[in-house]
Design an enzyme around this catalytic site. Structure first.
Site, PDB file in Angstrom:
ATOM      1  CG  ASN A  38      -1.770   1.352   1.211  1.00  0.00           C
ATOM      2  OD1 ASN A  38      -1.242   2.024   0.609  1.00  0.00           O
ATOM      3  ND2 ASN A  38      -3.516   0.997   1.845  1.00  0.00           N
ATOM      4  CG  ASN A  72      -7.439  -1.494   6.132  1.00  0.00           C
ATOM      5  OD1 ASN A  72      -6.959  -1.018   6.757  1.00  0.00           O
ATOM      6  ND2 ASN A  72      -7.707  -1.110   5.056  1.00  0.00           N
ATOM      7  CG  ASP A  85      -0.238  -4.465   4.364  1.00  0.00           C
ATOM      8  OD1 ASP A  85      -1.279  -3.657   3.904  1.00  0.00           O
ATOM      9  OD2 ASP A  85       0.511  -3.702   5.080  1.00  0.00           O
ATOM     10  CG  ASP A 117       0.486   4.765   6.239  1.00  0.00           C
ATOM     11  OD1 ASP A 117       0.479   4.297   5.058  1.00  0.00           O
ATOM     12  OD2 ASP A 117      -0.786   5.927   6.819  1.00  0.00           O
ATOM     13  CG  HIS A 118       0.204   0.683   4.562  1.00  0.00           C
ATOM     14  ND1 HIS A 118      -0.463  -0.949   4.552  1.00  0.00           N
ATOM     15  CD2 HIS A 118      -0.942   1.150   4.565  1.00  0.00           C
ATOM     16  CE1 HIS A 118      -1.700  -0.569   5.230  1.00  0.00           C
ATOM     17  NE2 HIS A 118      -1.809   1.047   5.007  1.00  0.00           N
TER      18      HIS A 118
END
Length: 276
Positions: free
Chosen positions: A7, A153, A222, A251-252
């Site tokens: 992501n 998520n 993830d 942030d991923h």
DNA sequence: ATGGCTAGGCCCCCTAGA
């Protein structure tokens, strides 16, 4: 063969990091999420210049997914998750990728966040998970190597969060979310990371806020789920955590799997080699 | 998290993320 999910939180803001990581990791297939742009705005030429075929299922401002593949791929058209013609959110893309003399099917997904819960956004999340279950069940009947990769998520278990107590009541960690996650796995999928490492403290997301990265206050959301035919070939799994410390990061971070028995492209390399 | 960043939009303040 290396297959990855990441992501990127806007492909336009992250293009330099994405190209840097592609050159470093040399994955064969990449599922990207949250590209946050329409198909025409995707920086296709820059990615193609690194040797990738590009397939995009985007929308303005939000969501958006893409597939990158060194080998030719046949993309399912139209994009999007089957099961609701009225769903306009760009969250799913799938392709059959040629691999040696066979094929590997890859579905890239960006599962809805669902907060605040309860509420319409959480209802949408659960409905989306139901549709994913139905679609995945149909795909498993093909008995192909099939990888469902993306930002789910979903925090599967307490060991997948540094501070699980902070996530009680959150859409990523609610009992109904866990139920839908377990029903998906019960179809016959293998959670690639958990097949190779039973430990905790393995995360793929750290919030931008409150020094979450510095405190290693992360969560594992993830995931790559493998059909039996894909799980049989699983060699290794890696989380490219160092990418979170690069300048202006997502942030991923990327998660990468290696499958054996599927010919690697000449320019890719083994995770084992990469780890040394 | 009572939301401390980050991104996009038409954009000087809002939505959304997780």
């Amino acid at each position: 063969m290396l297959i990855a999910t990441w992501n990127v939180n806007s492909i336009k803001s992250r293009l330099d990091l994405v190209t840097r990581w592609l050159e470093e990791a040399r994955p064969d297939v990449v599922c990207l999420q949250e590209i946050k742009c329409v198909d025409e705005a995707f920086p296709r030429a820059e990615i193609e210049a690194l040797g990738y075929n590009v397939a995009v299922h985007g929308q303005k401002t939000y969501n958006g997914v893409a597939l990158l593949s060194r080998a030719p791929m046949e993309v399912e058209s139209p994009g999007g998750l089957p099961g609701d013609e009225s769903d306009e959110q760009a969250r799913y893309i799938e392709a059959a990728v040629s691999a040696g003399d066979g094929v590997v099917r890859v579905g890239g997904l960006y599962l809805p966040n669902g907060n605040p819960a309860p509420g319409p956004k959480y209802d949408y999340k659960l409905g989306w998970m139901d549709r994913l279950h139905a679609h995945a069940s149909a795909r498993l009947k093909l008995e192909e190597p099939f990888i469902l990769a993306g930002d789910y998520n979903v925090i599967p278990e307490p060991r997948d969060a540094r501070r699980p107590e902070n996530w009680v009541g959150d859409a990523l960690f609610l009992p109904e979310t866990h139920g839908a996650w377990r029903r998906l796995l019960a179809l016959g999928f293998t959670d690639a990371l958990r097949a190779t490492d039973e430990g905790g403290d393995i995360y793929t997301f750290w919030d931008y806020q409150a020094g979450a990265w510095q405190k290693n206050n992360g969560i594992r959301i993830d995931h790559l789920l493998l059909s039996p035919q894909a799980a049989d070939r699983l060699v290794a799994v890696r989380v490219d955590k160092h990418v979170r410390s690069w300048e202006r990061p997502s942030d991923h971070v990327p998660v990468v799997i290696e499958l054996a028995g599927v010919e690697r492209s000449a320019q890719s390399r083994s995770l084992f080699q990469a780890a040394t």
